[in-house]
Design a protein around this motif. Structure first.
Motif, PDB file in Angstrom:
ATOM      1  N   SER A 102       1.092  -1.110  -0.187  1.00 50.67           N
ATOM      2  CA  SER A 102      -0.271  -0.343  -0.538  1.00 50.67           C
ATOM      3  C   SER A 102       0.375   0.956  -0.074  1.00 50.67           C
ATOM      4  O   SER A 102      -0.438   2.509   0.424  1.00 50.67           O
ATOM      5  CB  SER A 102      -1.173  -0.028   1.056  1.00 50.67           C
ATOM      6  N   ASN A 128     -11.177   5.867  -5.347  1.00 57.20           N
ATOM      7  CA  ASN A 128     -11.940   5.706  -4.030  1.00 57.20           C
ATOM      8  C   ASN A 128     -10.716   4.253  -3.908  1.00 57.20           C
ATOM      9  O   ASN A 128     -10.572   3.497  -5.069  1.00 57.20           O
ATOM     10  CB  ASN A 128     -13.327   5.146  -4.524  1.00 57.20           C
ATOM     11  N   GLY A 129     -10.822   3.696  -2.786  1.00 55.69           N
ATOM     12  CA  GLY A 129     -10.201   2.500  -2.497  1.00 55.69           C
ATOM     13  C   GLY A 129      -9.009   2.660  -2.076  1.00 55.69           C
ATOM     14  O   GLY A 129      -8.305   3.715  -2.116  1.00 55.69           O
ATOM     15  N   LYS A 130      -8.290   1.645  -1.386  1.00 57.02           N
ATOM     16  CA  LYS A 130      -7.363   1.159  -1.437  1.00 57.02           C
ATOM     17  C   LYS A 130      -6.113   0.604  -2.057  1.00 57.02           C
ATOM     18  O   LYS A 130      -6.251  -0.351  -2.114  1.00 57.02           O
ATOM     19  CB  LYS A 130      -7.069   0.313   0.160  1.00 57.02           C
ATOM     20  N   THR A 132      -3.315  -1.252  -3.181  1.00 58.43           N
ATOM     21  CA  THR A 132      -3.053  -2.514  -3.062  1.00 58.43           C
ATOM     22  C   THR A 132      -2.014  -3.198  -3.616  1.00 58.43           C
ATOM     23  O   THR A 132      -1.672  -4.204  -3.188  1.00 58.43           O
ATOM     24  CB  THR A 132      -4.307  -3.600  -3.634  1.00 58.43           C
ATOM     25  N   TYR A 149      -5.840  -0.002  -7.445  1.00 59.41           N
ATOM     26  CA  TYR A 149      -6.478   0.231  -5.743  1.00 59.41           C
ATOM     27  C   TYR A 149      -8.254  -0.223  -5.072  1.00 59.41           C
ATOM     28  O   TYR A 149      -9.238  -0.923  -6.525  1.00 59.41           O
ATOM     29  CB  TYR A 149      -7.058   2.076  -5.649  1.00 59.41           C
ATOM     30  N   GLN A 150      -8.338  -1.041  -4.648  1.00 57.50           N
ATOM     31  CA  GLN A 150      -9.265  -2.222  -3.800  1.00 57.50           C
ATOM     32  C   GLN A 150     -10.322  -0.939  -3.015  1.00 57.50           C
ATOM     33  O   GLN A 150      -9.735  -0.680  -2.124  1.00 57.50           O
ATOM     34  CB  GLN A 150      -8.537  -3.140  -3.872  1.00 57.50           C
ATOM     35  N   SER A 151     -11.484  -1.288  -3.592  1.00 60.84           N
ATOM     36  CA  SER A 151     -12.761  -0.446  -3.055  1.00 60.84           C
ATOM     37  C   SER A 151     -13.398  -1.976  -2.145  1.00 60.84           C
ATOM     38  O   SER A 151     -13.488  -3.106  -2.524  1.00 60.84           O
ATOM     39  CB  SER A 151     -13.999   0.319  -3.421  1.00 60.84           C
ATOM     40  N   ASP A 152     -14.036  -1.107  -0.789  1.00 60.16           N
ATOM     41  CA  ASP A 152     -14.924  -1.897   0.291  1.00 60.16           C
ATOM     42  C   ASP A 152     -15.728  -2.578  -0.485  1.00 60.16           C
ATOM     43  O   ASP A 152     -16.380  -3.817  -0.356  1.00 60.16           O
ATOM     44  CB  ASP A 152     -15.816  -1.202   0.834  1.00 60.16           C
ATOM     45  N   ASN A 153     -16.070  -2.520  -1.667  1.00 62.79           N
ATOM     46  CA  ASN A 153     -17.869  -3.273  -2.561  1.00 62.79           C
ATOM     47  C   ASN A 153     -17.109  -4.013  -3.973  1.00 62.79           C
ATOM     48  O   ASN A 153     -17.777  -3.910  -4.776  1.00 62.79           O
ATOM     49  CB  ASN A 153     -18.476  -1.943  -3.192  1.00 62.79           C
ATOM     50  N   ASN A 154     -15.662  -4.375  -4.363  1.00 56.50           N
ATOM     51  CA  ASN A 154     -15.356  -5.233  -4.470  1.00 56.50           C
ATOM     52  C   ASN A 154     -15.252  -4.982  -6.238  1.00 56.50           C
ATOM     53  O   ASN A 154     -14.735  -5.651  -7.236  1.00 56.50           O
ATOM     54  CB  ASN A 154     -15.647  -6.537  -5.033  1.00 56.50           C
ATOM     55  N   TRP A 156     -12.518  -1.864  -8.154  1.00 59.77           N
ATOM     56  CA  TRP A 156     -11.169  -1.925  -8.886  1.00 59.77           C
ATOM     57  C   TRP A 156     -11.080  -0.961  -9.598  1.00 59.77           C
ATOM     58  O   TRP A 156     -11.709  -0.531 -10.441  1.00 59.77           O
ATOM     59  CB  TRP A 156     -10.214  -2.510  -8.706  1.00 59.77           C
TER      60      TRP A 156
END
Length: 205
Positions: A102, A128-130, A132, A149-154, A156
């Motif tokens: 990250s 949006n997202g983290k 990875t 970058y991956q978001s919480d709702n799958n 990217w």
């Protein structure tokens, strides 16, 4: 059956007793006739060869004219469209990451061999997202880096960075001059494209 002319001359010489001078005259006449026939054959070959070459050259120029006409009717795909296509293909392929981290600075060190320093582009575009990780990829056959970058709702978002070369990438909006990025939706993917400080950036989501 007809006899060869030189044989006939010899026999004629025996029968009518031609003089040596007469005999040489007939031989010269026969040789000149043979050379004449060879010359005619060579002339026919040259004319047929010249006709073939003329036809080939005419066909070449005609093909060139047709190609130029068609190239004006059907424009080639622009560099920007090819960049968009490469970005969408890389985004949808979802290939495995080479580095899982990250830290943008750690990734910058990993990809320093490409000759440019990765930038934290989140300050330029809302992503949006983290983060990875990242993997190498190609844009217009030029080495680039794909950040994921991956978001919480799958879902990217992928971010692309490479050195900006005007001669290769064409004219791209410069965000350092407050120009807005180029945006397009292709195959259901929203893409933004811009350049800043010598780097080419793109996002796909």
């Amino acid at each position: 059956m007809s006899k060869p002319i030189k044989t006939a001359i010899k026999e004629l010489h025996k029968e009518v007793k031609l003089s040596t001078d007469d005999l040489e005259y007939f031989h010269r006449a026969d040789d000149e006739y043979s050379d004449s026939q060879k010359g005619k054959a060579q002339t026919r070959w040259f004319l047929s060869r010249r006709t073939y070459l003329s036809a080939a050259i005419s066909g070449f120029f005609l093909g060139g004219i047709i190609w130029l006409a068609l190239s004006n009717i059907v424009p080639s795909t622009s560099k920007t469209e090819r960049i968009f296509a490469d970005i969408v293909d890389n985004h949808l392929s979802y290939k495995s990451l080479k580095y899982n981290t990250s830290s943008i600075w750690e990734l910058a060190d990993k990809f320093s061999y490409l000759g440019f320093m990765l930038s934290d582009s989140r300050s330029m575009m809302s992503i949006n997202g983290k983060l990875t990780g990242a993997r190498p990829c190609l844009i217009l056959n030029i080495p680039a880096v794909q950040l994921r970058y991956q978001s919480d709702n799958n879902l990217w978002t992928t971010v692309y960075q490479t050195r900006y070369e005007k001669g290769i990438h064409g004219l791209i909006p410069d965000m350092s001059k407050q120009q807005k990025p180029l945006t397009v939706i292709k195959s259901g993917v929203q893409v933004a494209l811009w350049q800043k400080d010598g780097l080419l950036f793109a996002t796909a989501e």
